[in-house]
Every structure is written in structure tokens, then in C-alpha cells.
Motif scaffolding. Structure first.
Motif, PDB file in Angstrom:
ATOM      1  N   GLU A  37      55.373  44.526  65.402  1.00  0.00           N
ATOM      2  CA  GLU A  37      54.810  43.886  64.213  1.00  0.00           C
ATOM      3  C   GLU A  37      54.993  44.770  62.975  1.00  0.00           C
ATOM      4  O   GLU A  37      55.368  44.291  61.903  1.00  0.00           O
ATOM      5  N   ASP A  38      54.763  46.078  63.157  1.00  0.00           N
ATOM      6  CA  ASP A  38      54.913  46.994  62.031  1.00  0.00           C
ATOM      7  C   ASP A  38      56.357  47.091  61.576  1.00  0.00           C
ATOM      8  O   ASP A  38      56.652  47.168  60.375  1.00  0.00           O
ATOM      9  N   GLN A  40      58.628  44.795  61.731  1.00  0.00           N
ATOM     10  CA  GLN A  40      58.975  43.587  60.984  1.00  0.00           C
ATOM     11  C   GLN A  40      58.386  43.621  59.582  1.00  0.00           C
ATOM     12  O   GLN A  40      59.048  43.287  58.598  1.00  0.00           O
ATOM     13  N   ALA A  41      57.131  44.088  59.469  1.00  0.00           N
ATOM     14  CA  ALA A  41      56.468  44.120  58.168  1.00  0.00           C
ATOM     15  C   ALA A  41      57.133  45.097  57.216  1.00  0.00           C
ATOM     16  O   ALA A  41      57.162  44.891  56.003  1.00  0.00           O
ATOM     17  N   LYS A 193      60.216  29.817  51.396  1.00  0.00           N
ATOM     18  CA  LYS A 193      59.938  30.788  52.454  1.00  0.00           C
ATOM     19  C   LYS A 193      60.454  32.152  52.023  1.00  0.00           C
ATOM     20  O   LYS A 193      61.635  32.303  51.729  1.00  0.00           O
ATOM     21  N   ASP A 195      60.655  36.523  52.730  1.00  0.00           N
ATOM     22  CA  ASP A 195      60.734  37.463  53.841  1.00  0.00           C
ATOM     23  C   ASP A 195      59.417  38.204  54.021  1.00  0.00           C
ATOM     24  O   ASP A 195      58.561  38.233  53.122  1.00  0.00           O
ATOM     25  N   SER A 196      59.248  38.841  55.187  1.00  0.00           N
ATOM     26  CA  SER A 196      57.979  39.492  55.516  1.00  0.00           C
ATOM     27  C   SER A 196      57.679  40.671  54.598  1.00  0.00           C
ATOM     28  O   SER A 196      56.514  40.951  54.303  1.00  0.00           O
ATOM     29  N   ALA A 197      58.719  41.365  54.135  1.00  0.00           N
ATOM     30  CA  ALA A 197      58.481  42.495  53.228  1.00  0.00           C
ATOM     31  C   ALA A 197      57.888  42.013  51.909  1.00  0.00           C
ATOM     32  O   ALA A 197      56.993  42.656  51.347  1.00  0.00           O
ATOM     33  N   SER A 198      58.368  40.886  51.408  1.00  0.00           N
ATOM     34  CA  SER A 198      57.818  40.339  50.164  1.00  0.00           C
ATOM     35  C   SER A 198      56.408  39.804  50.387  1.00  0.00           C
ATOM     36  O   SER A 198      55.542  39.931  49.512  1.00  0.00           O
ATOM     37  N   GLU A 199      56.163  39.205  51.555  1.00  0.00           N
ATOM     38  CA  GLU A 199      54.808  38.739  51.870  1.00  0.00           C
ATOM     39  C   GLU A 199      53.817  39.899  51.820  1.00  0.00           C
ATOM     40  O   GLU A 199      52.720  39.773  51.272  1.00  0.00           O
ATOM     41  N   GLN A 200      54.224  41.031  52.406  1.00  0.00           N
ATOM     42  CA  GLN A 200      53.335  42.192  52.408  1.00  0.00           C
ATOM     43  C   GLN A 200      53.126  42.713  50.994  1.00  0.00           C
ATOM     44  O   GLN A 200      52.011  43.089  50.622  1.00  0.00           O
ATOM     45  N   ARG A 203      50.555  40.539  49.319  1.00  0.00           N
ATOM     46  CA  ARG A 203      49.220  40.744  49.886  1.00  0.00           C
ATOM     47  C   ARG A 203      48.610  42.056  49.412  1.00  0.00           C
ATOM     48  O   ARG A 203      47.449  42.097  48.966  1.00  0.00           O
TER      49      ARG A 203
END
Length: 327
Positions: A37-38, A40-41, A193, A195-200, A203
Motif C-alpha cells: 500500500e505504501d 503504491q501511495a 481519475k 493517480d494515487s500520488a496526486s490523491e495523496q 489529501r
């Protein structure tokens, strides 16, 4: 104090080795717990084309019956127009609520294929519907009714003909002049949609803003806000832009105090009950250095990596902070 932050455990800046206990306290080895998980983030965002300016449409008009700030015609801000001090807080709450409503409406319009100019048109219409003037319009000559900052644009992006693309992020910075007061807020929205880096990034930037708000207490030096923001951002390896800051606000768009988003030993102005000011951290995935476009407004990261921003206007109470731009 009317604030809230996530209580979810966050990974530390330095992650454990594969066979070491996981940071979450589960007792399991890291490789069998949070390692995937880490990874991917913290994966880098996919390479993206740098944002290029599009065509800017003519300035939109404001009906004559709408009260306007002193710079509306000249572009040069003056001392502002003072209203009744007894109704100042009530009028500020009204302006800030209106700003929050417009931010919510324009944010809902963000999707692939929509131009930032179309979002500007929507914001302009919503300001007028509420009897307000777009605070940014002709402020020092700014040509539009909100700022739209896409991907590596840190702030002050000018709405134009560029369609938003799937995977973009865009900050919408909303300010309305209503009943003699300016209400100011912003948020960064995903386009389709992301990517996960942008989501983080989104947040954590919002969390930084909220932690800065939670640090507000009458009698404390104003640098406690930047200390809280910077510590949380550094935990994730993000940069915090230092060249731009939050600000006092009210009858005038930008006032003292300046609110830095990193810890500044010399920023010892005391937070006082009754103050209005914004907290609006800008975080970057890479360098905090910036470049300016030739349009005189658009500010981008020097390395082209993404930036995000969130902003609230707050009122300092006896116990802490009241968020005025929260619905």
C-alpha cells in the motif's frame, strides 16, 4: 473550534525494512502488512505534459446594480469602503458562506473536457446571483473572476480555452465581494481519475490546512500555524511554498497579518481575538522554487511537478478559530 482532521494512521517519512515490524503496530512484518500500500501511495506520478496557456476570452461584465470594490474600474486597490463595525462579523460570515457555495458549485463542474474559461463563466454567474462582485476581477488588472491553477501551476492561473484532461488536478480560488466584505476560499479538485500520488497530495494538503487552523489560539505567535503545516508536509516529503502566504482579509482583499505556511522564527505577531485571515498552504511534489509566466500572473513550479492548495477564511474566537468558508 469548528475543525476536523483525519484520524487515519499515516506512514512515517522513513519506512521500515521488509522484515521489520510494520509501522502501524500490527506486529506483522512490514512486507506482509503495509509495504504494498505504501509503495503504491509513494509511486511517482506518471509523466504529464506541462500546462500551456490557451486563449483568454474578454473580461466579463458585472451589472451596474452590484456594489463593487474601489479597484473595480481602475484596477488599483485603495483603502476600501468601511461599513458598520457592529455588523462586520455578520457581513463577513455572509460573504464567506457565499464564497463557499460558489466553490462547491464550480467544483462540481470540474470534469474532463470542460475549459477553465467555462468554469470562470459559471463562477461569475453565481457571484452575481448572490448580489456579489468577483473580487479578482480587475484586481491589479487580473482579467477573470476566479483563479484556476492546473497541475504544476501553484496559483494565479488565468482561466482560458484549455480543456481539463482526465488525470489533471485543478485549484479553484474563489473570492466574492459582498456587503462590503471579501470572502475567500479555494480547493484543489481531481479531474476524472487521478493517480494515487496526486490523491495523496490533495489529501495531505487539505490536512495541512486543517492542522494550521487547529493551531490558531489567541495570544500565540502567528508562526504556530506554519510550524504545524510544515511538520505535516515534511512527514510526506512534500515542499511547502514560501513565496506566497495567507493574509488578513475583510473590507480590503489583502491585509496584515501575513500568514506563512512554514515556521518563521521572526513571525511573532500575536494572534488576536476578532482577526479575520486566510490559511492557504501550497504543497509541491518537488521543488518549492517557482517560475512566472509572461502573463504576469501564472506561477508554476520550477521543476514542473504538481502543486496543490486548499484555503479557508477564519475568524479568531476566544477559544480558537471559526471557519467562515465551510458549508
Amino acid at each position: 473550534m469548528n475543525t476536523s482532521t483525519s484520524t487515519t494512521l499515516a506512514p512515517p517519512a522513513k519506512l521500515p525494512g521488509p522484515n521489520e515490524p510494520c509501522w502501524c503496530g500490527s506486529g506483522n512484518k512490514y512486507k506482509k502488512c503495509h509495504r504494498g500500500e505504501d509503495s503504491q501511495a509513494r509511486a511517482p506520478a506518471p509523466a504529464a505534459r506541462r500546462v500551456r496557456p490557451g486563449a483568454v476570452s474578454p473580461r466579463r461584465s458585472v451589472p451596474a446594480h452590484i456594489p463593487r470594490p474601489d479597484y473595480a474600474d481602475t484596477g488599483r486597490p485603495g483603502p476600501g469602503v468601511k461599513g458598520d463595525p457592529a455588523t462586520r462579523l455578520e457581513r463577513m460570515r455572509k460573504a464567506c458562506r457565499a464564497a463557499a457555495e460558489v466553490l462547491q458549485i464550480t467544483g462540481a463542474a470540474v470534469k474532463p473536457g470542460v475549459t477553465t474559461d467555462a468554469i470562470d463563466a459559471l463562477a461569475h454567474e453565481e457571484y452575481i446571483r448572490r448580489g456579489g462582485y468577483p473580487s479578482t476581477l480587475n484586481y491589479h488588472g487580473f482579467p477573470k473572476s476566479l483563479c484556476t491553477s492546473v497541475n504544476e501551476v501553484i496559483l494565479h492561473g488565468i482561466p482560458d480555452s484549455r480543456p481539463l484532461e482526465d488525470g489533471d488536478i485543478v485549484n479553484l480560488d474563489i473570492t466574492i465581494y459582498l456587503d462590503g466584505m471579501h470572502g475567500d476560499c479555494s480547493a484543489t479538485f481531481p479531474v476524472g481519475k487521478i493517480d494515487s500520488a496526486s490523491e495523496q497530495l490533495l489529501r495531505v494538503t487539505r490536512e495541512c490546512m486543517m492542522l494550521g487552523i487547529e493551531a490558531v489560539k489567541p495570544g500565540l505567535p502567528i508562526n504556530v500555524i506554519g510550524r504545524a503545516i510544515e511538520a505535516h508536509a515534511k512527514h510526506y516529503g512534500y515542499g511547502v511554498v514560501q513565496s506566497y502566504c495567507g493574509h488578513g482579509i475583510g473590507e480590503i482583499f489583502h491585509l496584515e497579518p501575513q500568514v506563512n505556511h512554514t515556521f518563521d522564527y521572526h513571525a511573532t505577531d500575536v494572534i488576536e481575538e476578532g482577526m479575520f485571515f486566510t490559511i492557504e498552504p501550497m504543497l509541491t511534489m518537488g521543488s518549492i522554487r517557482h517560475l512566472d509566466w509572461d502573463d504576469g500572473w501564472t506561477v508554476v513550479t520550477a521543476d514542473g511537478k504538481r502543486s496543490a492548495q486548499f484555503e479557508h477564511t477564519i475568524y479568531v474566537t476566544r477559544d480558537g478559530a471559526e471557519i467562515l468558508t465551510q458549508l
